[in-house]
Write an enzyme that holds these catalytic residues in place. Structure first.
Site, PDB file in Angstrom:
ATOM      1  N   HIS A   1      -9.000  67.769 147.453  1.00 60.52           N
ATOM      2  CA  HIS A   1      -8.000  67.405 148.655  1.00 60.52           C
ATOM      3  C   HIS A   1      -8.887  66.739 149.642  1.00 60.52           C
ATOM      4  CE1 HIS A   1      -4.607  70.134 148.253  1.00 60.52           C
ATOM      5  NE2 HIS A   1      -5.119  70.414 147.059  1.00 60.52           N
TER       6      HIS A   1
ATOM      7  N   ARG B   1       3.993  68.161 141.323  1.00 55.07           N
ATOM      8  CA  ARG B   1       4.003  69.682 141.237  1.00 55.07           C
ATOM      9  C   ARG B   1       3.229  69.884 142.675  1.00 55.07           C
ATOM     10  NH1 ARG B   1       0.430  73.719 142.766  1.00 55.07           N
ATOM     11  NH2 ARG B   1      -1.227  72.525 141.395  1.00 55.07           N
ATOM     12  N   ASP B   2       1.948  69.592 142.647  1.00 55.30           N
ATOM     13  CA  ASP B   2       0.915  70.082 144.160  1.00 55.30           C
ATOM     14  C   ASP B   2       1.249  69.229 145.054  1.00 55.30           C
ATOM     15  OD1 ASP B   2      -0.781  71.618 145.363  1.00 55.30           O
ATOM     16  OD2 ASP B   2      -2.084  70.069 145.172  1.00 55.30           O
TER      17      ASP B   2
ATOM     18  N   HIS C   1     -10.285  68.914 141.109  1.00 57.89           N
ATOM     19  CA  HIS C   1      -8.979  68.835 141.805  1.00 57.89           C
ATOM     20  C   HIS C   1      -9.414  68.831 143.423  1.00 57.89           C
ATOM     21  CE1 HIS C   1      -4.701  69.648 142.784  1.00 57.89           C
ATOM     22  NE2 HIS C   1      -5.247  70.246 143.878  1.00 57.89           N
TER      23      HIS C   1
ATOM     24  N   CYS D   1      -1.692  73.656 149.319  1.00 62.06           N
ATOM     25  CA  CYS D   1      -1.183  74.990 148.978  1.00 62.06           C
ATOM     26  C   CYS D   1      -0.057  75.717 150.212  1.00 62.06           C
ATOM     27  CB  CYS D   1      -2.230  75.789 148.688  1.00 62.06           C
ATOM     28  SG  CYS D   1      -1.929  77.414 148.184  1.00 62.06           S
TER      29      CYS D   1
ATOM     30  N   ASN E   1      -3.810  66.013 149.072  1.00 64.28           N
ATOM     31  CA  ASN E   1      -4.333  65.579 147.814  1.00 64.28           C
ATOM     32  C   ASN E   1      -5.302  64.348 148.016  1.00 64.28           C
ATOM     33  OD1 ASN E   1      -4.006  67.691 145.247  1.00 64.28           O
ATOM     34  ND2 ASN E   1      -2.048  67.265 146.608  1.00 64.28           N
TER      35      ASN E   1
END
Length: 297
Positions: A206, A12-13, A204, A237, A246
């Site tokens: 980065h 996903r991300d 989460h 994002c 990430n």
């Protein structure tokens, strides 16, 4: 020795902002590879407007093809009631609702202000609870905003208190632009522990400014239950400038395993999969371990 759960977010991300477009079959293989390495939580898709995030347009197709069972929990990111309906129809195991801490990024990321995002989250939580689906709420830009700059701990913790009223199964702090430092991690997780004792926490991070792994280690000291990471260190994002990278699953796992922290995930399959992913996206992934290899060899 302690243990921590890993959430694999590359499907996903990782892929949502990637120039290369992977096929649905490749996305499913990415998930299968993570599971084969021992990952048991996967953020597989997001149920957002495909015109705004084209890389997630096949969310339903991905969920229809992923392997079920074996104790694997699939998470779908949702922002609003429509996304929630899609997530339930796709039979996700968890929903991850995002509430952005700042007004400007909230408007750009999901087309609504913070207050409306909190209301959306409350509705999502109620609907998920009725359907027997696990819920997690993520506070995005909790360590800094690309538009409004510094974000105070008080702002984050006050918003956390509002989201906790809807009874999430888990609350997460997201460093959306990789601006955070370990002292911020300690302040925010310490504040959450006071306000929500017993509620599992997830972080989460980065590695945009090379602080992601230090932040992950700091989070361990404050009892974080789950750490997000993305195979190869890809991701970002689409609505936050320079929100690149990430923390890489394989780099994080190397750090944790050398520290004696149990994850249930094997390193060598992740290294192989990071190289495979680089071939699929047509470039070397940002993670460092696939280049140097584990130590000792």
């Amino acid at each position: 020795m302690r243990s921590v759960s890993l959430m694999e977010v590359a499907p996903r991300d990782g892929l949502q902002n990637e120039p290369a477009e992977l096929s649905t079959r490749d996305k499913v293989e990415l998930i299968e590879r993570s599971i084969a390495a021992g990952v048991r939580r996967v953020e597989a898709v997001s149920f957002v407007n495909p015109k705004r995030v084209p890389r997630m347009a096949d969310a339903e197709d991905v969920m229809a093809a992923v392997p079920r069972g074996a104790g694997v929990s699939y998470t779908g990111l949702v922002l609003n009631p429509r996304g929630m309906r899609r997530a339930l129809e796709a039979a996700v195991d968890e929903v991850n609702a995002v509430v952005v801490v700042t007004e400007t990024l909230s408007q750009r990321n999901q087309g609504c202000g913070v207050d409306e995002a909190v209301r959306n989250w409350a509705g999502i939580a109620a609907e998920a609870r009725a359907a027997g689906v696990r819920t997690t709420v993520t506070l995005a830009a909790a360590f800094g905003c690309p538009f409004e700059g510094e974000v105070s701990a008080a702002t984050v913790l006050d918003l956390a208190a509002r989201t906790l009223e809807s009874g999430p199964d888990e609350i997460a702090l997201a460093d959306t632009i990789g601006a955070g430092t370990p002292d911020q991690v300690e302040t925010l997780l310490g504040g959450l522990a006071e306000r929500a004792p017993g509620v599992p926490t997830r972080c989460h991070f980065h590695n945009t400014r090379n602080t992601g792994y230090a932040n992950a280690v700091a989070a361990l000291r404050y009892g974080v239950s789950t750490l997000d990471a993305s195979l190869g260190g890809i991701g970002g994002c689409p609505f936050a400038p320079n929100a690149t990278g990430n923390i890489a699953s394989e780099d994080l796992l190397y750090t944790l395993s050398r520290m004696g922290v149990r994850t249930g995930v094997e390193l060598e399959p992740l290294l192989e999969s990071a190289r495979w992913l680089g071939d699929r996206i047509g470039r070397e992934t940002p993670g460092l371990l696939p280049r140097a290899g584990a130590f000792p060899n």
